[in-house]
Scaffold this motif. Structure first.
Motif, PDB file in Angstrom:
ATOM      1  N   PHE A  43     -16.111  -5.880   2.631  1.00  0.00           N
ATOM      2  CA  PHE A  43     -14.947  -6.318   1.848  1.00  0.00           C
ATOM      3  C   PHE A  43     -14.172  -7.382   2.615  1.00  0.00           C
ATOM      4  O   PHE A  43     -13.956  -7.250   3.824  1.00  0.00           O
ATOM      5  CB  PHE A  43     -13.989  -5.145   1.603  1.00  0.00           C
ATOM      6  N   CYS A  44     -13.730  -8.400   1.920  1.00  0.00           N
ATOM      7  CA  CYS A  44     -12.710  -9.275   2.499  1.00  0.00           C
ATOM      8  C   CYS A  44     -11.413  -8.477   2.448  1.00  0.00           C
ATOM      9  O   CYS A  44     -11.002  -8.043   1.374  1.00  0.00           O
ATOM     10  CB  CYS A  44     -12.571 -10.568   1.700  1.00  0.00           C
ATOM     11  N   GLU A  45     -10.785  -8.265   3.596  1.00  0.00           N
ATOM     12  CA  GLU A  45      -9.618  -7.370   3.605  1.00  0.00           C
ATOM     13  C   GLU A  45      -8.419  -7.967   2.869  1.00  0.00           C
ATOM     14  O   GLU A  45      -7.473  -7.264   2.554  1.00  0.00           O
ATOM     15  CB  GLU A  45      -9.226  -6.988   5.040  1.00  0.00           C
ATOM     16  N   PHE A  46      -8.461  -9.275   2.597  1.00  0.00           N
ATOM     17  CA  PHE A  46      -7.305  -9.910   1.964  1.00  0.00           C
ATOM     18  C   PHE A  46      -7.442 -10.027   0.443  1.00  0.00           C
ATOM     19  O   PHE A  46      -6.568  -9.613  -0.290  1.00  0.00           O
ATOM     20  CB  PHE A  46      -7.037 -11.273   2.602  1.00  0.00           C
ATOM     21  N   CYS A  47      -8.580 -10.586  -0.029  1.00  0.00           N
ATOM     22  CA  CYS A  47      -8.713 -10.749  -1.484  1.00  0.00           C
ATOM     23  C   CYS A  47      -9.536  -9.614  -2.097  1.00  0.00           C
ATOM     24  O   CYS A  47      -9.637  -9.510  -3.318  1.00  0.00           O
ATOM     25  CB  CYS A  47      -9.331 -12.103  -1.819  1.00  0.00           C
ATOM     26  N   LEU A  48     -10.148  -8.783  -1.237  1.00  0.00           N
ATOM     27  CA  LEU A  48     -10.909  -7.600  -1.653  1.00  0.00           C
ATOM     28  C   LEU A  48     -12.224  -7.903  -2.383  1.00  0.00           C
ATOM     29  O   LEU A  48     -12.831  -6.995  -2.953  1.00  0.00           O
ATOM     30  CB  LEU A  48     -10.057  -6.633  -2.482  1.00  0.00           C
ATOM     31  N   ARG A  59     -19.153 -16.201   5.814  1.00  0.00           N
ATOM     32  CA  ARG A  59     -19.010 -17.483   5.115  1.00  0.00           C
ATOM     33  C   ARG A  59     -17.739 -17.445   4.240  1.00  0.00           C
ATOM     34  O   ARG A  59     -16.973 -18.387   4.199  1.00  0.00           O
ATOM     35  CB  ARG A  59     -20.243 -17.742   4.238  1.00  0.00           C
ATOM     36  N   HIS A  60     -17.554 -16.295   3.574  1.00  0.00           N
ATOM     37  CA  HIS A  60     -16.365 -16.152   2.717  1.00  0.00           C
ATOM     38  C   HIS A  60     -15.079 -16.315   3.535  1.00  0.00           C
ATOM     39  O   HIS A  60     -14.144 -16.992   3.116  1.00  0.00           O
ATOM     40  CB  HIS A  60     -16.394 -14.790   2.025  1.00  0.00           C
ATOM     41  N   MET A  61     -15.056 -15.681   4.701  1.00  0.00           N
ATOM     42  CA  MET A  61     -13.829 -15.689   5.511  1.00  0.00           C
ATOM     43  C   MET A  61     -13.437 -17.103   5.948  1.00  0.00           C
ATOM     44  O   MET A  61     -12.271 -17.386   6.169  1.00  0.00           O
ATOM     45  CB  MET A  61     -13.965 -14.793   6.745  1.00  0.00           C
ATOM     46  N   LYS A  63     -13.640 -19.632   4.059  1.00  0.00           N
ATOM     47  CA  LYS A  63     -13.043 -20.307   2.903  1.00  0.00           C
ATOM     48  C   LYS A  63     -11.783 -19.608   2.378  1.00  0.00           C
ATOM     49  O   LYS A  63     -10.894 -20.237   1.840  1.00  0.00           O
ATOM     50  CB  LYS A  63     -14.058 -20.365   1.742  1.00  0.00           C
ATOM     51  N   CYS A  64     -11.756 -18.263   2.505  1.00  0.00           N
ATOM     52  CA  CYS A  64     -10.678 -17.490   1.886  1.00  0.00           C
ATOM     53  C   CYS A  64      -9.368 -17.765   2.609  1.00  0.00           C
ATOM     54  O   CYS A  64      -9.261 -17.561   3.811  1.00  0.00           O
ATOM     55  CB  CYS A  64     -10.996 -15.995   1.959  1.00  0.00           C
ATOM     56  N   ASP A  65      -8.362 -18.247   1.870  1.00  0.00           N
ATOM     57  CA  ASP A  65      -7.113 -18.555   2.580  1.00  0.00           C
ATOM     58  C   ASP A  65      -5.999 -17.541   2.304  1.00  0.00           C
ATOM     59  O   ASP A  65      -4.863 -17.733   2.694  1.00  0.00           O
ATOM     60  CB  ASP A  65      -6.652 -19.998   2.293  1.00  0.00           C
TER      61      ASP A  65
HETATM   62 ZN    ZN Z   1     -11.175 -13.206   0.677  1.00  0.00          ZN
END
Ligand code: ZN
Ligand code: ACO
Length: 281
Positions: A43-48, A59-61, A63-65
């Motif tokens: 899981f991305c801890e910010f956008c889930l 890779r997601h991390m 880009k994810c802001d």
């Molecule tokens: Zn994210």
């Protein structure tokens, strides 16, 4: 076909990675079929958003802001912040939060209809961002006077008082609405323990300070706790007598002290002066 159904019932996702934690899941949850071969979710801890492979998450991390839950920060005290997320405005986030929660909730049906709910997400914040500790959901409009639908403290943060903080927070919102509230039933074992603990401490604290008689209705007005929940709590503490067709609270100071000692730690308090919130309309 039957065999296939049985097969897909085994606990598929055994662990999830969330921020710096790797968490063992508690219950089976039917993720979409493309996750059938998957024992760990990232899981991305910010956008889930969740992914099947660590490399995808990396890779997601990049880009994810997002560094905190979407929505409004309605409370901040020290490093603790609470965000209010509208399920209608942040549908994907809300659905992902429900997916995550379902791995630790047995008896609750999942709400695909996240539009109808607000999500109160509690975070511990540092210079890397706001890390989710737990959350509760709340119907925007509840006919049954529910002030909380689902509550979860992530396992890495349990038994530290966050559950009681979330419960206290839900009642502070009810006080601001000028309504009494109660959690949606059924409660899990841990949910009931946490609620019983909260109700007990709040009621005992008032009874301890209060001089003279006090009614269940008055207690309910002061705390936003529904009268039935007050009655059942006081009954379990054997503080209720039935006289002339009426429930009477009998609060012998010695008995109160004994119960207060047994009630244990108070947990983290909600500092109401730090809550900036207006009820949903
Ligand atoms: Zn994210
Ligand atoms: N064993 C025994 N007692 C426990 C345990 C445990 N594992 N966990 C909590 N309790 C009791 C204790 O009495 C504790 O108080 P104490 O530590 O002063 O003794 C009290 O519950 C609350 O402890 P907190 O630290 O404030 O609560 P926590 O942050 O651990 O969260 C919660 C409690 C939210 C119920 C958590 O266990 C959880 O997320 N469980 C999984 C999901 C769930 O069951 N949610 C409730 C469903 S019901 C509903 O949603 C309406």
């Amino acid at each position: 076909l039957r065999e296939h159904e049985e097969f897909t019932k085994v606990k598929n996702i055994a662990t999830v990675e969330l921020g710096k934690y790797e968490i063992e899941t508690w219950y089976f949850f039917p993720f979409p079929p493309e996750y059938n071969d998957c024992v760990k979710l990232f899981f991305c801890e910010f956008c889930l958003n969740f992914m099947k492979r660590k490399e995808q998450l990396r890779r997601h991390m990049r880009k994810c802001d997002l560094k905190h839950p979407p929505g409004d920060e309605i409370y901040r005290s020290g490093t603790l912040s609470m965000f209010e997320v509208d399920g209608k405005k942040n549908k994907v986030y809300a659905q992902n939060l429900c997916y995550l929660a379902k791995l630790f909730l047995d008896h609750k049906t999942l709400y695909y209809d996240v539009d109808l709910f607000l999500f109160y997400v509690l975070c511990e914040c540092d210079d890397r961002g706001c890390h989710k500790v737990g959350y509760f959901s709340k119907e925007k409009h509840s006919e049954e006077a529910y002030n909380l639908a689902c509550i979860l403290t992530l396992p890495s943060y349990q038994r530290k008082g966050y559950g009681k903080f979330l419960i206290a927070f839900s009642y502070e919102l009810s006080k601001k609405e000028g309504k009494v509230g109660t959690p949606e039933r059924p409660l899990s074992d841990l949910g009931l323990l946490s609620y019983r603990g909260y109700w007990t401490r709040v009621l005992l604290d008032i009874l301890k300070k209060h001089k003279g008689n006090i009614s269940i209705k008055e207690l309910s007005d002061m705390t936003a706790i529904k009268a039935e929940d007050i009655l059942s709590t006081l009954q379990s503490l054997e503080l209720i007598q039935y006289r002339k067709g009426q429930h009477v609270i009998c609060a012998d100071p010695k008995v109160l002290d004994r119960h207060l000692k047994a009630a244990g730690r108070g947990g983290l308090d909600v500092d109401v002066s730090k809550l900036i919130w207006t009820p949903y309309k």
